[in-house]
Motif scaffolding. Sequence first.
Motif, mmCIF file in Angstrom:
data_model
loop_
_atom_site.group_PDB
_atom_site.id
_atom_site.type_symbol
_atom_site.label_atom_id
_atom_site.label_comp_id
_atom_site.label_asym_id
_atom_site.label_seq_id
_atom_site.Cartn_x
_atom_site.Cartn_y
_atom_site.Cartn_z
ATOM 1 N N ILE A 109 23.345 -11.922 5.309
ATOM 2 C CA ILE A 109 23.384 -13.380 5.486
ATOM 3 C C ILE A 109 23.944 -14.050 4.231
ATOM 4 C CG2 ILE A 109 21.902 -15.436 5.658
ATOM 5 C CD1 ILE A 109 20.206 -13.733 7.637
ATOM 6 N N LYS A 112 27.714 -13.568 4.111
ATOM 7 C CA LYS A 112 28.400 -14.486 5.040
ATOM 8 C C LYS A 112 28.478 -15.871 4.417
ATOM 9 C CE LYS A 112 25.903 -13.690 8.893
ATOM 10 N NZ LYS A 112 25.450 -13.810 10.282
ATOM 11 N N GLY A 113 27.346 -16.296 3.838
ATOM 12 C CA GLY A 113 27.288 -17.616 3.212
ATOM 13 C C GLY A 113 28.234 -17.713 2.022
ATOM 14 N N TYR A 116 31.879 -17.927 3.301
ATOM 15 C CA TYR A 116 32.102 -19.261 3.874
ATOM 16 C C TYR A 116 32.283 -20.295 2.763
ATOM 17 C CZ TYR A 116 30.931 -23.810 5.856
ATOM 18 O OH TYR A 116 30.946 -25.137 6.207
ATOM 19 N N THR A 117 31.422 -20.202 1.736
ATOM 20 C CA THR A 117 31.467 -21.173 0.648
ATOM 21 C C THR A 117 32.758 -21.054 -0.160
ATOM 22 O OG1 THR A 117 29.067 -20.992 0.588
ATOM 23 C CG2 THR A 117 30.076 -22.198 -1.208
ATOM 24 N N PHE B 6 31.442 -31.760 12.277
ATOM 25 C CA PHE B 6 30.663 -30.620 12.753
ATOM 26 C C PHE B 6 29.188 -30.927 12.539
ATOM 27 C CE2 PHE B 6 31.703 -29.619 8.333
ATOM 28 C CZ PHE B 6 30.501 -29.173 7.809
ATOM 29 N N ILE B 18 16.987 -17.493 10.188
ATOM 30 C CA ILE B 18 17.398 -16.194 10.740
ATOM 31 C C ILE B 18 16.994 -16.097 12.217
ATOM 32 C CG2 ILE B 18 16.988 -13.691 10.590
ATOM 33 C CD1 ILE B 18 16.688 -14.123 7.504
ATOM 34 N N GLU B 21 19.318 -18.271 14.253
ATOM 35 C CA GLU B 21 20.620 -17.630 14.466
ATOM 36 C C GLU B 21 20.543 -16.671 15.657
ATOM 37 O OE1 GLU B 21 23.967 -14.967 12.110
ATOM 38 O OE2 GLU B 21 21.881 -14.740 11.523
ATOM 39 N N LYS B 22 19.466 -15.868 15.690
ATOM 40 C CA LYS B 22 19.312 -14.888 16.767
ATOM 41 C C LYS B 22 19.221 -15.585 18.120
ATOM 42 C CE LYS B 22 17.238 -11.012 14.339
ATOM 43 N NZ LYS B 22 16.202 -11.245 13.323
ATOM 44 N N LYS B 25 22.549 -17.261 19.110
ATOM 45 C CA LYS B 25 23.571 -16.241 19.407
ATOM 46 C C LYS B 25 23.315 -15.601 20.760
ATOM 47 C CE LYS B 25 26.068 -14.703 15.466
ATOM 48 N NZ LYS B 25 25.911 -14.000 14.209
ATOM 49 N N LYS B 32 27.502 -20.488 13.181
ATOM 50 C CA LYS B 32 27.753 -19.787 11.939
ATOM 51 C C LYS B 32 26.645 -20.155 10.962
ATOM 52 C CE LYS B 32 32.000 -19.042 9.766
ATOM 53 N NZ LYS B 32 33.324 -19.574 9.652
ATOM 54 N N VAL B 33 26.059 -19.137 10.325
ATOM 55 C CA VAL B 33 25.039 -19.426 9.313
ATOM 56 C C VAL B 33 25.760 -19.760 8.016
ATOM 57 C CG1 VAL B 33 23.125 -18.484 7.958
ATOM 58 C CG2 VAL B 33 23.324 -17.935 10.380
ATOM 59 N N ILE B 34 25.447 -20.901 7.449
ATOM 60 C CA ILE B 34 26.098 -21.317 6.196
ATOM 61 C C ILE B 34 25.026 -21.792 5.213
ATOM 62 C CG2 ILE B 34 28.218 -22.044 7.388
ATOM 63 C CD1 ILE B 34 27.246 -24.979 6.837
ATOM 64 N N PRO B 35 25.362 -21.825 3.925
ATOM 65 C CA PRO B 35 24.422 -22.434 2.986
ATOM 66 C C PRO B 35 24.337 -23.927 3.319
ATOM 67 C CG PRO B 35 26.159 -21.217 1.846
ATOM 68 C CD PRO B 35 26.570 -21.336 3.273
ATOM 69 N N LEU B 46 19.394 -22.113 4.090
ATOM 70 C CA LEU B 46 20.418 -21.724 5.048
ATOM 71 C C LEU B 46 20.368 -22.721 6.187
ATOM 72 C CD1 LEU B 46 19.728 -17.898 5.373
ATOM 73 C CD2 LEU B 46 21.646 -18.944 4.171
ATOM 74 N N ARG B 49 25.712 -23.879 11.402
ATOM 75 C CA ARG B 49 26.802 -24.812 11.662
ATOM 76 C C ARG B 49 27.344 -24.586 13.077
ATOM 77 N NH1 ARG B 49 32.335 -25.880 8.236
ATOM 78 N NH2 ARG B 49 33.541 -26.599 9.994
ATOM 79 N N ARG B 77 34.185 -35.770 7.562
ATOM 80 C CA ARG B 77 34.970 -35.961 6.338
ATOM 81 C C ARG B 77 35.811 -37.208 6.515
ATOM 82 N NH1 ARG B 77 36.069 -30.374 5.243
ATOM 83 N NH2 ARG B 77 35.067 -29.767 3.306
ATOM 84 N N ARG B 82 32.428 -36.833 2.255
ATOM 85 C CA ARG B 82 31.641 -36.382 3.396
ATOM 86 C C ARG B 82 30.572 -37.398 3.737
ATOM 87 N NH1 ARG B 82 29.929 -30.131 3.046
ATOM 88 N NH2 ARG B 82 31.786 -29.182 3.927
#
Lengths: 198, 88
Positions: A109, A112-113, A116-117, B6, B18, B21-22, B25, B32-35, B46, B49, B77, B82
Amino acid sequence: MKKEVDARGKACPKPVIMTKKALDEIESGVVITIVDNEVAKENVSKLAKSMNYNFKVEKTKDNDFVIHITKGEVVEVESNTCQPNIFKDMTVVFGSDKMGKGSDELGKILMKGFIYTLTESIPYPSTLLFLNSGVKLTTEGSEVIDDLKKLEEQGVEILSCGTCLDFYNLNGKLKVGEVTNMYTIVEKMKNATNTIVL
Amino acid sequence: MIKKAFCVVTFNSTNHAIQGEKILKDRNIEIKVIPTPREITASCGLSIRFDKKFLEEVISCIQSAALNIKGIYEIMRENGKRIVNKVY
């Protein structure tokens, strides 16, 4: 200074190593490498390109290739973007498909982060190298292909280790960037002012 | 000049993210998992997105799975800046 390297009949990667050695030995001047096959010509040309030296190739009537490399004349690299400082002279090495040590689930994870960043912050690193299980990030089934493609579109060089693709049976499954070998990996790491190994 | 917006779902913990996400999905929602973007929180969280067009779907999925979330934000944006709106 002028140096001649006769690499005819030498197997890959010998012509590249001989040429590089000759280039390293001269302060400035010309290295003329003669090779007898297309692959060697390509590899020696790639070396010149990667070192930003001017080069030209001639084919002789004996079907040999003569590559003239001029050291000391640094080629102005044309940027295909209109933004200045889009790149940092930095190589990031992905030695694994996970970030940090501990939980594998968390490591994936975080990776991935991280990738992406990278797409979200300028300047971009100029090169990303993927080796060992890191090649799982550039091949079929990876969840970060879109992000890596975005970086590649911006001009970031993405290279995956061929030995590693082979080991994990991922030959032909590469989805982004190109295949590379340890010579290029070492070169990219040495030549960048800043190399980060993850 | 508004660029594509988004949405992100934020959570109270990494494990919730987490789990989220599961669940999303499994419903075949493109996520998408993003910070978590800094505009929302400066913590190292986390978030998930997704494209704004899946908003209804994501909300109903969260409700039916009784997923523990912090909130859903829309991020736009505009002129390089943002803008963040809480939408759920």
